[in-house]
Enzyme design. Structure first.
Site, PDB file in Angstrom:
ATOM      1  N   CYS A  56     -13.918  -2.026  21.040  1.00  0.00           N
ATOM      2  CA  CYS A  56     -14.640  -1.622  19.789  1.00  0.00           C
ATOM      3  C   CYS A  56     -15.908  -2.349  19.711  1.00  0.00           C
ATOM      4  O   CYS A  56     -16.780  -1.720  19.044  1.00  0.00           O
ATOM      5  CB  CYS A  56     -13.730  -2.082  18.678  1.00  0.00           C
ATOM      6  SG  CYS A  56     -12.124  -2.457  19.014  1.00  0.00           S
ATOM      7  N   GLU A 451      -0.731  -6.829   9.522  1.00  0.00           N
ATOM      8  CA  GLU A 451      -0.138  -5.554   9.771  1.00  0.00           C
ATOM      9  C   GLU A 451       0.960  -5.836  10.555  1.00  0.00           C
ATOM     10  O   GLU A 451       1.107  -6.679  11.501  1.00  0.00           O
ATOM     11  CB  GLU A 451      -1.454  -4.723  10.359  1.00  0.00           C
ATOM     12  CG  GLU A 451      -2.641  -4.556   9.731  1.00  0.00           C
ATOM     13  CD  GLU A 451      -3.728  -3.777  10.375  1.00  0.00           C
ATOM     14  OE1 GLU A 451      -3.660  -3.398  11.497  1.00  0.00           O
ATOM     15  OE2 GLU A 451      -4.691  -3.253   9.846  1.00  0.00           O
ATOM     16  N   SER A 477      -0.691  -0.925   9.991  1.00  0.00           N
ATOM     17  CA  SER A 477      -1.738  -0.293  10.747  1.00  0.00           C
ATOM     18  C   SER A 477      -2.273   0.999  10.543  1.00  0.00           C
ATOM     19  O   SER A 477      -1.254   1.848  10.075  1.00  0.00           O
ATOM     20  CB  SER A 477      -1.617  -0.604  12.311  1.00  0.00           C
ATOM     21  OG  SER A 477      -2.724   0.190  12.991  1.00  0.00           O
TER      22      SER A 477
END
Length: 574
Positions: A56, A451, A477
């Protein structure tokens, strides 16, 4: 535009560059190779969440260099710096996930401190994963200097034996593997091909949801949030952002001119329309809080309820972010929402134009089925729904995009941590039709509001995705699918009803009417409350302990300071 356009007498950088008393400060800038002309130009902070933790973030530093070229080309002086990121996909399923939401605050705080400490006049912020996006946007509206947000871009889909796959498929494969539906060899093959490039998770999970928000709320340039990370086209957006930030300085267009109540409603509408992550219900109130705007989870839910679901994106649909970008990008969603009355068109954006003006040249694409017209939606109400009832007096949230079952009743099976429920799912020591309750995972109780993707994905992989329900005061999530209700408030750690549940209590969830109730009388709940004591946490020091001392409830965005409403003077005006 040239340096003469800018008078630094009202800019923060005057405190570190102007006058005889700042000679020592200027000496440091000369040491880094700056010229006097560059020192006399506006200073633009170029902040990235670059790191080597996950794909990411890996491309952010390269993109930042292009932003800096754009700033310099428009007679600004860029000053690059980095902040942290905790990547949810790596933190997921273990104690590391307690760091995730905390990192949002650390990102916002660290960007604020860097900007304040060095007197930067504007901010271009680049972020790539989940909490880093809202964290960066929170810092922008908190500081209120001219700012532009840049998303690092999504990952390309993988290919597993000719079928497109995402990281969601790998998480769900763990469940398939646990019941013998996938071999060790097949699982290894899948994990090796699922993530073939740099970029954030490719479906409409939290990162892409908040990237969508960045355009809808007006802080990102149109189309910039949709282009995948590996596309060279990203350089054009980065260059344009560097140049445009100088225009915003010249015109004194600031984030709080852009992020208004109506802009927040636009952002919530685009989340609903795209079937986005429930985490938007946490982050939009937090961004609003930085501006001094009251906009909580249930305000978000009202927008969700009246907005059609129109983008057929994973995890509930068929397509990924790359597919949507190639047929028209986020502006395609915004165009049809605007044309059908679901967006406020008069809101200012970082282009210096309004949403309506930005959309004037956007043409509808009939040769695609990724985004449906808003007057012919997939479903008439949004892909995310707010819930409220005696189990969640302060509200809860559920993602319904792609779900066929919108009502569920079943007996509670209570767990006091994610580890407990994941073990039960792994060992299949649950009964079909139960409501698995995961508590003491809220902002205070976790601490950190973890999450639960590992658990929900494993259930889906076991074929139980819509045969069970899960309820938590933590989070799910953006990759979660199935009947999974998060953000239940008040949380268990502060005495919320979820902490008073017992095994066998009948729970009814109605995502059509927006209710979540337990069949226990008020008198019985009060008796249980008198006998209740909060669970002790293992975190007695360090940043997670510190977070738990200040964090508020999920309904207001799990915020940790008084926000814009209490502000006497903002940084931009000092």
């Amino acid at each position: 535009m040239d340096a003469k356009t800018f008078d630094k007498k009202n800019l923060p950088s005057r405190h570190v560059t102007q006058g005889p008393q700042r000679a020592p400060h200027r000496a440091f800038y000369y040491a880094m190779g700056l010229t006097r002309a560059q020192i006399d130009q506006p200073f633009v902070g170029v902040a990235t969440c670059w790191n080597e933790a996950a794909p990411c973030n890996i491309a952010l530093m390269r993109q930042a260099q292009v932003v800096k070229k754009g700033v310099a080309a428009a007679s600004g002086t860029p000053r690059e710096f980095c902040t942290i990121t905790v990547t949810d996909g790596i933190a997921m399923g273990h104690q590391g996930m307690k760091s995730s939401l905390v990192s949002r605050e650390v990102i916002a705080d660290s960007v604020e401190l860097t900007m304040r400490g060095h007197g930067y006049d504007a901010l271009v912020g680049l972020a790539g994963c989940d909490k880093s996006l809202p964290g960066m946007m929170m810092s922008m509206v908190r500081l209120n200097v001219p700012s532009i947000f840049i998303y690092g871009g999504s990952i390309l889909p993988g290919s597993y034996r000719g079928t497109p796959v995402t990281i969601q498929d790998v998480f769900e494969a763990v469940g398939r593997h646990s019941v013998g539906d996938m071999s060790d060899e097949d699982l290894t093959e899948l994990e090796e091909v699922a993530c073939p490039s740099s970029g954030a998770c490719g479906a409409q999970f939290t990162a892409n949801t908040m990237a969508t928000v960045s355009e809808a709320i007006g802080l990102a340039l149109p189309y910039s949030a949709g282009a995948p990370a590996p596309y060279e086209l990203r350089d054009k957006f980065c260059m344009a952002a560097g140049e445009q930030i100088m225009e915003l300085i010249a015109r004194n267009i600031r984030p709080r001119d852009i992020v208004t109540r109506k802009a927040l409603e636009n952002a919530a509408a685009v989340v609903a329309a795209s079937g986005g992550s429930t985490n938007a219900g946490l982050h939009l109130p937090a961004i609003a809080h930085e501006c001094g705007i009251k906009f909580d989870l249930m305000d978000v839910a009202k927008i969700f309820k009246k907005t059609p679901y129109i983008a057929d994106l994973k995890p509930g649909g068929k397509y990924v972010a790359k597919d949507m970008f190639e047929v028209g990008g986020i502006p395609l969603i915004m165009k049809t929402l605007l044309d059908n009355g679901f967006l406020h068109g008069d809101e200012m954006t970082v282009t210096g134009r309004t949403i309506a003006e930005n959309m004037e040249s956007v043409k509808w694409n009939d040769d695609q089925d990724v985004v449906y017209p808003a007057n012919k939606p997939i479903t008439k109400t949004g892909g995310v729904v707010g819930l409220k009832g005696n189990l969640a007096p302060e509200g809860a949230i559920v993602k319904v995009a792609g779900m066929s079952t919108l009502k569920f009743t079943g007996p509670a099976r209570c767990f006091d941590s994610e580890e407990e429920v994941f073990q039960a799912v792994t060992n299949r020591t649950y009964e079909e039709g139960e409501v698995l309750v995961i508590r003491y995972e809220g902002p205070v109780g976790g601490p950190g509001m973890r999450e639960m993707l590992s658990t929900t994905a494993a259930l889906y992989g076991q074929g139980m995705g819509e045969k069970m329900a899960l309820i938590t005061d933590g989070r799910f999530s953006g990759a979660t699918r199935g009947f999974c209700i998060g953000h239940v408030g008040p949380e268990a750690a502060v005495g919320g009803p979820i902490g008073l549940l017992k095994d066998g209590d009948m729970i009814t969830i109605d995502a059509v009417n927006g209710t979540i109730d337990v069949d226990v009388s008020d008198a019985e709940m009060e008796t249980r409350r008198k006998a209740w004591a909060s669970r002790e946490t293992d975190y007695r020091s360090g940043v997670i302990w510190k977070y738990a001392q200040t964090v508020g409830q999920a309904r207001e965005g799990a915020i940790t300071h008084p926000g814009g409403e209490a502000e006497l003077v903002c940084y931009a005006d000092m």
